[in-house]
Motif scaffolding. Structure first.
Motif, PDB file in Angstrom:
ATOM      1  N   ILE A 121      16.202 -35.381   5.103  1.00  0.00           N
ATOM      2  CA  ILE A 121      14.377 -36.421   4.814  1.00  0.00           C
ATOM      3  C   ILE A 121      14.046 -37.167   6.185  1.00  0.00           C
ATOM      4  O   ILE A 121      13.588 -36.713   6.734  1.00  0.00           O
ATOM      5  N   ALA A 122      15.445 -37.300   6.773  1.00  0.00           N
ATOM      6  CA  ALA A 122      15.542 -38.407   8.335  1.00  0.00           C
ATOM      7  C   ALA A 122      14.109 -37.587   8.871  1.00  0.00           C
ATOM      8  O   ALA A 122      13.163 -37.759  10.298  1.00  0.00           O
ATOM      9  N   VAL A 123      14.871 -36.304   9.406  1.00  0.00           N
ATOM     10  CA  VAL A 123      14.278 -34.922  10.439  1.00  0.00           C
ATOM     11  C   VAL A 123      13.071 -35.241   9.767  1.00  0.00           C
ATOM     12  O   VAL A 123      12.235 -35.304  11.039  1.00  0.00           O
ATOM     13  N   ASP A 124      12.779 -34.573   8.150  1.00  0.00           N
ATOM     14  CA  ASP A 124      10.877 -34.434   8.234  1.00  0.00           C
ATOM     15  C   ASP A 124      10.327 -35.199   8.254  1.00  0.00           C
ATOM     16  O   ASP A 124       9.224 -35.226   9.074  1.00  0.00           O
ATOM     17  N   ASP A 128       7.816 -36.183  11.014  1.00  0.00           N
ATOM     18  CA  ASP A 128       5.913 -36.292   9.935  1.00  0.00           C
ATOM     19  C   ASP A 128       5.383 -37.580  11.129  1.00  0.00           C
ATOM     20  O   ASP A 128       3.932 -37.409  11.565  1.00  0.00           O
ATOM     21  N   MET A 129       5.683 -37.949  11.329  1.00  0.00           N
ATOM     22  CA  MET A 129       5.296 -39.429  12.099  1.00  0.00           C
ATOM     23  C   MET A 129       5.175 -39.377  13.457  1.00  0.00           C
ATOM     24  O   MET A 129       3.219 -39.935  13.857  1.00  0.00           O
ATOM     25  N   THR A 226      12.949 -27.523  14.709  1.00  0.00           N
ATOM     26  CA  THR A 226      11.816 -26.324  14.809  1.00  0.00           C
ATOM     27  C   THR A 226      10.558 -26.655  13.655  1.00  0.00           C
ATOM     28  O   THR A 226       9.847 -25.991  13.755  1.00  0.00           O
ATOM     29  N   THR A 227      11.265 -26.453  12.169  1.00  0.00           N
ATOM     30  CA  THR A 227      10.673 -26.245  10.984  1.00  0.00           C
ATOM     31  C   THR A 227       9.216 -27.302  11.395  1.00  0.00           C
ATOM     32  O   THR A 227       7.964 -26.784  11.024  1.00  0.00           O
ATOM     33  N   ALA A 228      10.419 -29.095  11.537  1.00  0.00           N
ATOM     34  CA  ALA A 228       8.928 -29.305  11.072  1.00  0.00           C
ATOM     35  C   ALA A 228       8.480 -29.225  12.096  1.00  0.00           C
ATOM     36  O   ALA A 228       6.782 -29.676  11.471  1.00  0.00           O
ATOM     37  N   PHE A 229       8.272 -29.165  13.176  1.00  0.00           N
ATOM     38  CA  PHE A 229       7.154 -29.380  14.901  1.00  0.00           C
ATOM     39  C   PHE A 229       6.210 -28.276  14.287  1.00  0.00           C
ATOM     40  O   PHE A 229       5.759 -28.307  14.641  1.00  0.00           O
TER      41      PHE A 229
END
Length: 442
Positions: A121-124, A128-129, A226-229
């Motif tokens: 959750i923190a990574v996402d 995102d921000m 990697t997924t988030a970015f």
């Protein structure tokens, strides 16, 4: 010493420190776009801290952009294409996590601390921000008033204001000497388009470092990041990092800056330009600083507060930047005692510059520096900050034991040498209090 990320092939992972049975292991992966991911595994904890460090701060601002780095820090909390401002904060609140950010002279950091199970959750959310902020005109306008209030709050707190005034007095009207917050005029002049252009120019993979520490698995963090970015449009491509604008203007003659303010206390900072963050003498200067004004047994505390009762707060401090630094002595006292306090501070600084420390002070200073460092690394947040900041601004990450060994190796001759160099440089004096146009030059 560990190898620099510049020598690492994109798309590869290296182990910087193997740790002890996995605990304390530090690993780094460089993604093809230049984004660096560094983690420290601490299996004995149940928390995880995640941060994204951007290599841009107030020192990178033109006069027209003054305050943009901090302004942008605020705006990035206001919403992305996937989340509103409420949804950003609610996502971390729902798991009992902390979400925050700060802006410095040479970098900006966005971070969260959560239970280890909630790291995804923190990574996402933080990714995102940072990578997909909308920077909408209405959000920029809403935060403008918040930042102006923050500037007014700073101006109403002379104990805070004095340090900004000291930087300006010491370095002059160059980016490193200007306040991180900007000024009322510069904040009012910043448009949404200018802030968004600043964001697109600086928040690119080559200027970002992702750091995570705690009960984390490096490979899992790499997959999450990697997924988030990969899905976010904010950092497409890789642009060359811009050089820092405007180097420091170190005074060639003593500079005095007096701010006339109707305060109950006089606030004083006396200091000079210090050492850059890669200067090997920084460990000797740290020991000198601890002995001179780093605690209740320090010379300044004993002479100013314990023996004479002239001030409640008196201390010395250092700051290091890419190519310069500062050394300062702060004291807060009754306005009528300012001359006496200033005289004592000057005398003690001059005495250390001339005769160095005693053997007892040397050992006490080294012990204070060692203990402060180790005790400051007792939680995942401080570990994340250490590896993230080191990756962003240093060529390599020094192991804790190596840092402690460098502190232990400091000698009286080392302290004497660095004291005679730093403490005798042309410096600056800044005073805030009800002094009108009084001359503090002498």
């Amino acid at each position: 010493m560990t190898q620099s990320a510049r020598a690492q092939e994109p798309g590869t992972t290296v182990t910087l420190h193997p740790g002890d049975d996995g605990s304390g292991a530090v690993r780094r992966t460089v993604l093809p776009g230049g984004l660096r991911i560094i983690t420290e595994a601490i299996p004995s904890t149940r928390s995880a801290s995640f941060g994204i460090w951007a290599g841009v701060g107030s020192r990178d601002e033109t006069p027209e952009d003054a305050g943009a780095s901090h302004y942008l820090e605020h705006v990035l909390f206001k919403g992305t294409r996937r989340r509103s401002a409420l949804e950003i904060s609610a996502a971390l609140d729902a798991v009992g996590g902390d979400l925050n950010a700060f802006t410095a002279k040479e970098y900006t950091c966005y971070y969260a601390r959560v239970l280890d199970a909630d790291l995804p959750i923190a990574v996402d959310v933080v990714s995102d921000m940072v990578a997909a902020s909308l920077n909408r005109p209405e959000d920029v306008e809403a935060e403008r008033n918040v930042i102006l209030e923050e500037i007014h709050m700073r101006d109403d707190d002379p104990g805070d204001l004095i340090h900004d005034e000291f930087s300006t007095a010491l370095f002059g009207d160059v980016p490193i000497g200007r306040p991180i917050l900007g000024t009322v005029d510069s904040i009012n002049a910043l448009s949404r388009d200018r802030i968004h252009a600043y964001y697109r120019r600086h928040y690119v993979p080559s200027r970002l470092v992702v750091a995570a520490a705690g009960n984390v698995d490096h490979d899992a963090v790499v997959r999450l990041v990697t997924t988030a970015f990969a899905e976010l449009p904010g950092v497409e491509g890789d642009l060359p990092a811009e050089p820092r604008i405007g180097g420091p203007a170190v005074p060639t003659a003593p500079t005095v800056r007096v701010v006339d303010k109707d305060t109950e206390q006089a606030h004083i900072v006396l200091g000079t330009a210090g050492l850059c963050r890669t200067d090997d003498r920084r460990f000797a200067l740290g020991v000198l600083n601890a002995a001179l004004g780093g605690g209740m047994s320090s010379r300044l505390f004993q002479e100013v507060r314990e023996k004479r009762g002239l001030a409640y707060s008196v201390y010395s401090y250092t700051a290091q930047y890419a190519d310069t630094g500062l050394f300062g002595v702060y004291a807060g006292c009754q306005p009528g005692k300012a001359d006496e306090v200033l005289s004592i501070c000057r005398d003690e600084v001059a005495r250390v510059a001339e005769t160095s420390l005693t053997e007892e002070e040397l050992e006490r200073g080294k012990g204070q520096l060692r203990g402060g460092m180790v005790l400051g690394l007792e939680d995942s947040g401080s570990r994340m900050s250490r590896i993230g900041k080191s990756e962003l601004v240093y060529e390599s990450l020094l192991p804790v034991d190596e840092v402690l060994a460098k502190i232990d190796a400091v000698t009286l001759d080392d302290v004497r040498e660095v004291g005679r160099d730093v403490l005798t440089r042309p410096g600056a004096l800044t005073v805030i209090g009800p002094f009108g146009d009084r001359d503090f030059t002498l």
